[in-house]
Write an enzyme that holds these catalytic residues in place. Sequence first.
Site, short mmCIF file in Angstrom:
data_model
loop_
_atom_site.label_atom_id
_atom_site.label_comp_id
_atom_site.label_asym_id
_atom_site.label_seq_id
_atom_site.Cartn_x
_atom_site.Cartn_y
_atom_site.Cartn_z
N GLU A 18 40.32 46.19 37.17
CA GLU A 18 39.79 45.08 37.99
C GLU A 18 38.27 45.26 38.03
O GLU A 18 37.69 45.54 39.07
CB GLU A 18 40.37 45.11 39.41
CG GLU A 18 40.02 43.88 40.24
CD GLU A 18 40.48 44.00 41.71
OE1 GLU A 18 40.94 45.09 42.10
OE2 GLU A 18 40.35 43.02 42.45
N HIS A 43 46.08 43.52 38.01
CA HIS A 43 44.92 42.80 37.47
C HIS A 43 44.76 42.98 35.96
O HIS A 43 44.84 42.03 35.21
CB HIS A 43 43.61 43.17 38.18
CG HIS A 43 43.58 42.73 39.59
ND1 HIS A 43 43.50 41.41 39.94
CD2 HIS A 43 43.64 43.42 40.75
CE1 HIS A 43 43.51 41.30 41.26
NE2 HIS A 43 43.61 42.50 41.78
ZN ZN Z 1 45.37 44.01 44.73
#
Ligand code: ZN
Length: 507
Positions: free
Chosen positions: A356, A381
Amino acid sequence: MVVSQQRPHAAAAAACLLLGYLCGVLAGPDPRQREALIRLEASMQTGGQLELSDAERQLDALLFKLKREEMARAPFPPAVHFFKARDLIRASPVFSLLQKMPKGGALHVHDFSMVDVEWLVKNATHRPHCYMCSTDNRSIRFIFSSRWPKPLPHCSPWILLENLRAKMLNTTDFDDSIVGNMTLFTDQDPDAVYPSQDVVWDRFEQAFLAVWGLVTYAPVFRDYYYQGLTELYADNVMYLELRALLPEIYELDGSTHDAAWTLKTYQEVTRRFTADHPDFFGARIISTIYRGVNASMMTRAVEKAMELLRDFPDILAGFDMVGREDRGRPLWFFRDVLSLPAERGVTLPFFFHAGETNLQGTDVDQNLLDALLMNTSRIGHGFALLRHPVAKELSRKRGVAVEVCPISNQVLKLVNDLRNHPAAALMSENHPLVISSDDPGMFGASGLSYDFYEAFVGFGGMRSRLGSLKELAMNSIRYSSLTPEQQQVALTLWQRRWDTFVSENAF
Ligand SMILES: [Zn+2]
Ligand SMILES: *[C@@H]1O[C@H](CO)[C@@H](O)[C@H](O)[C@H]1NC(C)=O
Ligand SMILES: *[C@@H]1O[C@H](CO)[C@@H](O)[C@H](O)[C@H]1NC(C)=O
Ligand SMILES: *[C@@H]1O[C@H](CO)[C@@H](O)[C@H](O)[C@H]1NC(C)=O
Ligand SMILES: *[C@@H]1O[C@H](CO)[C@@H](O)[C@H](O)[C@H]1NC(C)=O
Ligand SMILES: *[C@@H]1O[C@H](CO)[C@@H](O)[C@H](O)[C@H]1NC(C)=O
Ligand SMILES: *[C@@H]1O[C@H](CO)[C@@H](O)[C@H](O)[C@H]1NC(C)=O
């Protein structure tokens, strides 16, 4: 000129190679080969292999027409910051259809941002015994207490909200200012309010702390979670895997409950909810800890998770770390601690947030490979996955699904225009992935439909159609932590709802 003359030849040559045609001399591009290449690519995308029924094809045609109209809209919602796009999305016929669609499970949602903040303010802060103070830097904190609470450092003296509200003629503005502290959502220009990742993450953490004292109060804790399930259910989501910190939960007299109580309470409320809503499948919990802690705290957290897994195998799915990856410690720092379960012969599944970030080539960017090295079951992510061909290949081969949260990535400033989200590439080749919402309460969203909209209309483009949506919904069951037998039951339940959805909307 040389280049533009060579391109069609290269494509034709590729078609010859790919499709095994005997092409002979490379003349101009052959329309049949072109058609074949287009079909080949379409078959590779998410949902590209699904055979649709007649009714599904009808619905697909309708959806395609709606989407074409959507693409012509100006401003085009996925290209706009979600805070400005939300009203546009609400007015969209594609969005209405997505709301009705049975979306399967939400596999990446956090405990204290799953509920609409308006509910929290209207419901929790209007209960008796609720105190509030204002911090040095204009955030707020709450506590419920039967006696006047001890002052908090860096916070104004406590005020009892029932007394304060009793003196106000109109509490709307006051309640709105509380709401404003608990969400990132704003009516102002989001790029001016949040000019950088640092600013938006600071506000995110302050909002999280503002919510904390409300949601960790036992009576609110139960109702908050029930309300969270209600919002998912209302959005036609049938299953949840919740990342939860399992903090101490307190009572009015200041006494507290431990993590086992918190987990058991999740289990009880889930059972109550599924009893009230028999077509909701259920929920499981992924125990989490803040990634900024030191190695001894992490050791305790991993040992606690192993203990909880032993005592609550039905509801506990595994373990993860939360907080901003760019600021926290990388996974590799905790490699010894994270090997403890394997060393002790315990299978503690991991569901690591990884990638992320857009800090290419840093220790944090390395989290993706390290997560896979440490046998993660899914990747939270995976925003940076395209920059890691080896991690991407491993994730595909092992069926380690990426949990894509488009609105979160936009609000937390990894991407502006959601047509440019890296998951576009993943969807074009049916990489294992699911769509989720991360922190809907923080982002002014609710359920999964907003994120499905951004995925389907934004990075899905004109190519992703009903089949893509169907596959994404099925992925959310296929890549869940449920056992194969449970997945079968969930899939049957989902299929029934899907068939109803198709027959009611295909005309
Ligand atoms: Zn999260
Ligand atoms: C908060 O919600 C719960 C559960 O729905 C409800 O029982 C309670 O009356 C609500 N309280 C307030 C103050 O709105
Ligand atoms: C706000 O204050 C707290 C406590 O004093 C501090 O930890 C935090 O960094 C501050 N946040 C900002 C955005 O200044
Ligand atoms: C209270 O204030 C809000 C915002 O200032 C206003 O919209 C609303 O009409 C007011 N309500 C009453 C009952 O006066
Ligand atoms: C947070 O609450 C304080 C105190 O009520 C208020 O002054 C401030 O404007 C609020 N912040 C936001 C972003 O709404
Ligand atoms: C780890 O963090 C905890 C809590 O902040 C602290 O009490 C402890 O002393 C720290 N341990 C080490 C070895 O730094
Ligand atoms: C990952 O799996 C391998 C093979 O089963 C095992 O040897 C290793 O200890 C596991 N690593 C972790 C961190 O669990």
